[in-house]
Design a protein around this motif. Sequence first.
Motif, PDB file in Angstrom:
ATOM      1  N   ILE A 102      55.127  33.806  38.555  1.00  7.81           N
ATOM      2  CA  ILE A 102      55.554  33.737  37.162  1.00  7.81           C
ATOM      3  C   ILE A 102      54.535  34.397  36.232  1.00  7.81           C
ATOM      4  O   ILE A 102      54.689  34.349  35.017  1.00  7.81           O
ATOM      5  N   GLY A 103      53.494  34.975  36.800  1.00  7.04           N
ATOM      6  CA  GLY A 103      52.507  35.693  36.001  1.00  7.04           C
ATOM      7  C   GLY A 103      51.327  34.858  35.545  1.00  7.04           C
ATOM      8  O   GLY A 103      50.416  35.367  34.905  1.00  7.04           O
ATOM      9  N   LEU A 104      51.323  33.591  35.868  1.00  7.34           N
ATOM     10  CA  LEU A 104      50.246  32.712  35.438  1.00  7.34           C
ATOM     11  C   LEU A 104      48.912  33.093  36.084  1.00  7.34           C
ATOM     12  O   LEU A 104      47.874  33.088  35.424  1.00  7.34           O
ATOM     13  N   ALA A 105      48.939  33.469  37.354  1.00  3.28           N
ATOM     14  CA  ALA A 105      47.706  33.839  38.060  1.00  3.28           C
ATOM     15  C   ALA A 105      47.060  35.068  37.417  1.00  3.28           C
ATOM     16  O   ALA A 105      45.840  35.113  37.256  1.00  3.28           O
ATOM     17  N   ASN A 106      47.872  36.041  37.028  1.00  2.00           N
ATOM     18  CA  ASN A 106      47.323  37.253  36.402  1.00  2.00           C
ATOM     19  C   ASN A 106      46.682  36.947  35.057  1.00  2.00           C
ATOM     20  O   ASN A 106      45.605  37.467  34.742  1.00  2.00           O
ATOM     21  N   VAL A 107      47.315  36.097  34.262  1.00  3.48           N
ATOM     22  CA  VAL A 107      46.772  35.734  32.956  1.00  3.48           C
ATOM     23  C   VAL A 107      45.462  34.973  33.127  1.00  3.48           C
ATOM     24  O   VAL A 107      44.464  35.262  32.453  1.00  3.48           O
ATOM     25  N   LEU A 108      45.448  33.987  34.047  1.00  5.99           N
ATOM     26  CA  LEU A 108      44.216  33.236  34.319  1.00  5.99           C
ATOM     27  C   LEU A 108      43.102  34.150  34.800  1.00  5.99           C
ATOM     28  O   LEU A 108      41.954  34.038  34.367  1.00  5.99           O
ATOM     29  N   TYR A 109      43.442  35.047  35.704  1.00  5.45           N
ATOM     30  CA  TYR A 109      42.444  35.967  36.267  1.00  5.45           C
ATOM     31  C   TYR A 109      41.814  36.813  35.167  1.00  5.45           C
ATOM     32  O   TYR A 109      40.596  36.956  35.104  1.00  5.45           O
ATOM     33  N   LYS A 110      42.622  37.356  34.281  1.00  3.00           N
ATOM     34  CA  LYS A 110      42.105  38.205  33.211  1.00  3.00           C
ATOM     35  C   LYS A 110      41.198  37.413  32.275  1.00  3.00           C
ATOM     36  O   LYS A 110      40.134  37.893  31.865  1.00  3.00           O
ATOM     37  N   GLN A 111      41.606  36.184  31.952  1.00  4.02           N
ATOM     38  CA  GLN A 111      40.784  35.370  31.041  1.00  4.02           C
ATOM     39  C   GLN A 111      39.491  34.930  31.696  1.00  4.02           C
ATOM     40  O   GLN A 111      38.429  34.976  31.070  1.00  4.02           O
ATOM     41  N   LEU A 112      39.567  34.484  32.943  1.00  5.02           N
ATOM     42  CA  LEU A 112      38.362  33.998  33.620  1.00  5.02           C
ATOM     43  C   LEU A 112      37.420  35.145  33.981  1.00  5.02           C
ATOM     44  O   LEU A 112      36.203  34.973  33.947  1.00  5.02           O
ATOM     45  N   LYS A 113      37.959  36.297  34.302  1.00  2.79           N
ATOM     46  CA  LYS A 113      37.119  37.440  34.642  1.00  2.79           C
ATOM     47  C   LYS A 113      36.297  37.866  33.441  1.00  2.79           C
ATOM     48  O   LYS A 113      35.128  38.247  33.569  1.00  2.79           O
ATOM     49  N   GLY A 114      36.889  37.792  32.260  1.00  7.54           N
ATOM     50  CA  GLY A 114      36.175  38.134  31.034  1.00  7.54           C
ATOM     51  C   GLY A 114      35.013  37.196  30.763  1.00  7.54           C
ATOM     52  O   GLY A 114      34.006  37.582  30.179  1.00  7.54           O
ATOM     53  N   ARG A 115      35.140  35.951  31.189  1.00  6.66           N
ATOM     54  CA  ARG A 115      34.073  34.974  30.968  1.00  6.66           C
ATOM     55  C   ARG A 115      32.962  35.056  32.011  1.00  6.66           C
ATOM     56  O   ARG A 115      31.877  34.584  31.792  1.00  6.66           O
ATOM     57  N   LEU A 116      33.294  35.613  33.176  1.00  2.63           N
ATOM     58  CA  LEU A 116      32.272  35.719  34.230  1.00  2.63           C
ATOM     59  C   LEU A 116      31.448  36.948  33.991  1.00  2.63           C
ATOM     60  O   LEU A 116      30.455  37.210  34.502  1.00  2.63           O
TER      61      LEU A 116
END
Length: 116
Positions: A102-116
């Motif tokens: 449903i696209g949730l993994a991609n959104v989480l990945y983009k947000q968390l990658k920016g914080r790492l």
Amino acid sequence: MKTNGIDFSASYPIDNIYKTQTQSQKLENFEAVLKKASEEKDDKALKEACQEFEAYFINQLFKEMRRTIQPGGLIEKSQGEEIFQEMLDEEYAKSASKSNGIGLANVLYKQLKGRL
């Protein structure tokens, strides 16, 4: 139905223990993978953790949707059939999350990658 003093019609708490343990284990696993990915700055592990979370979320959606269906029919569902259905839903959720779900993994990945 009672057989040798054992009431087999009673609902045993083992059902609830099984469900609670597996749900809490999944959340702990997600947290551990996420922590490991952030410490090692591993993009692949982060993506897998996000997919696991999406699979968990989709599985919870399946459970809630199944609760809305009225029980009935010619033959009552057995405990084994209910467990099988839960396991099948879990595999459907994993499969969906691996193929963009449903696209949730991609959104989480983009947000968390920016914080790492």
